[in-house]
Scaffold this active site. Structure first.
Site, mmCIF file in Angstrom:
data_model
loop_
_atom_site.group_PDB
_atom_site.id
_atom_site.type_symbol
_atom_site.label_atom_id
_atom_site.label_comp_id
_atom_site.label_asym_id
_atom_site.label_seq_id
_atom_site.Cartn_x
_atom_site.Cartn_y
_atom_site.Cartn_z
ATOM 1 C CG ASP A 120 -2.856 5.017 -4.688
ATOM 2 O OD1 ASP A 120 -2.178 5.031 -3.629
ATOM 3 O OD2 ASP A 120 -2.799 5.926 -5.548
ATOM 4 C CG HIS B 157 -2.293 0.579 0.921
ATOM 5 N ND1 HIS B 157 -2.515 1.533 -0.057
ATOM 6 C CD2 HIS B 157 -3.512 0.328 1.471
ATOM 7 C CE1 HIS B 157 -3.793 1.843 -0.084
ATOM 8 N NE2 HIS B 157 -4.435 1.132 0.826
#
Length: 422
Positions: free
Chosen positions: A398, A394
């Protein structure tokens, strides 16, 4: 007679030390030239160390699990002629046991504690191997022993380097045993325990998994896919070309779908150097194929998947996976991947949360294919369904991009003709 000393070789790429994984010889063994004496492990691969000479093993330079420097003394062998090592003046033969030569004290011979074959059919005490000593045996022998409730550490091996053969199991089963080597009764109280050293490949796996979970901001995304048409296409291709080109599994189709989808998501075919704070997006798609071997998980690499056909990629996947399972994969075959594909096949379950193979930023996981009822256009029909359980870093990827990427893969697999439309 002379002494030949084998030193830990320089395996290359700036490696200063390696881990000693396993000995295939013991003190007193007579070995032949080119015989493999030990396995050592670098950061990426297991490397076999052969003997350049024939002779008798005098001493071993370390225990399995020990980290040894390149250039340190690995093994000492007695050879015909002068050898490559000059010892300090030694005592006369009659005094040799009391006063060994100073140079010989650098490596102490390792004691052996292997079980001896029984000399009669009467019950005899069984001398187990040391707790850290892994018996050598083929997968078939290991399965047979497991089914029979036999612990292999109590079985004498008559094969090369003490390898346990089917004949050794037959001999073990045919003679009375003490309770030490037998499996307990179904409801018997157990007080035994076993300590298993974390060494070799298992240590590397533990370190990499710990590092990945500590450094990567994992998140997973799961989507179900209707693979009915894809499976029909695979079966048709195998029926028509299987004999001439080889049988296709689902993996080369999954690889093709990833290659096509990554054209629109270059941020997912990437590696992240978090120390230098640099993301490298790769044009080439080097797919890591998570492969389970007898010793643990390895990730051989299918290079330039974007340039391969279904059959060439399938052949290369089979080749590198076999090399990894047999511990024959080179460092190059185990490094350089840009994204990883992992599958447990029939054991894939419903959902999994795979761990990102750092420094990559994405891993695509395949779950089990099952037939189940699905509602299509208001009608209940039976379809072949399969989940993709994928994880992403992450810090780099995204959530929206990850979801769109998996949806693109899904669309390609549900309409497999799109895999080949340029």
């Amino acid at each position: 007679m002379g002494t030949h000393v084998i030193k830990m070789p320089d395996i290359g790429e700036g490696i200063a030390q390696v881990e000693l994984v396993e000995w295939f010889v013991k003190v007193g063994d007579v070995i032949a030239e080119d015989q493999v004496v030990a396995d050592v492990m670098t950061d990426k691969a297991t490397v076999e160390i052969p003997s350049p000479v024939s002779g008798k093993v005098l001493a071993l330079g370390g225990q399995p699990g020990e980290v040894m420097a390149v250039g340190s003394e690995l093994i000492r062998i007695e050879v015909e002629g002068s050898g490559n090592h000059i010892d300090a003046p030694q005592a006369k033969p009659a005094e040799a046991h009391a006063a060994p030569a100073p140079a010989q004290t650098k490596i102490e011979p390792q004691p052996e504690n292997r079980p001896q074959p029984a000399t009669s059919h009467t019950a005899a005490p069984i001398v187990p191997r040391e707790a850290h000593e892994k018996p050598l045996a083929s997968p078939a022998v290991r399965k047979r022993a497991l089914d029979a409730g036999i612990e292999l550490r109590y079985v004498h091996g008559s094969g090369p380097a003490g390898r346990i053969l089917h004949e050794d199991l037959d001999a073990f089963i045919s003679k009375p045993q003490t309770a030490l080597g037998q499996a307990p009764a179904g409801y018997g109280k157990r007080t035994d325990s076993e300590q298993v050293p974390v060494i070799g490949l298992r240590r590397k796996i533990a370190q990499r998994m710990q590092d990945a979970k500590r450094r990567v901001a994992h998140f997973s995304y799961v989507e179900e896919i209707d693979v009915t048409q894809l499976e029909a296409l695979r079966q048709q291709l195998n029926a028509k070309h299987g004999e001439s080109r080889g049988k296709l599994t689902l993996l080369p189709f999954l690889v093709r779908a990833m290659v096509v989808a990554l054209r629109d998501f270059p941020q997912i075919n990437a590696t992240y150097d978090d120390e230098a704070q640099i993301i490298t997006r790769h044009g080439a798609v080097h797919v890591g194929i998570a492969t389970q071997g007898d010793n643990g998980l390895m990730v051989p690499v299918l290079r330039h998947a974007e340039a391969g056909s279904l059959w060439s990629n399938a052949s290369e996947i089979a080749r590198v996976a076999h090399a990894a399972r047999s511990s024959k994969a080179s460092r190059e075959e185990l490094s350089g991947s840009t994204i990883t594909l992992t599958s447990l096949g029939a054991l894939g379950g419903i959902v999994s949360t795979p761990v990102v193979n750092t420094p990559e930023v994405a891993i695509v996981g395949v779950n089990r294919m099952v037939e189940r009822p699905v509602v299509i256009d208001g009608q209940i029909v039976v379809r072949k369904m399969m989940n993709l359980s994928s994880s992403f870093d992450h810090r780099v990827v995204d959530g929206m991009d990850a979801a769109l990427f998996i949806q693109a893969v899904r669309g390609l697999l549900e309409q497999p003709a799109c895999l080949f439309v340029e």
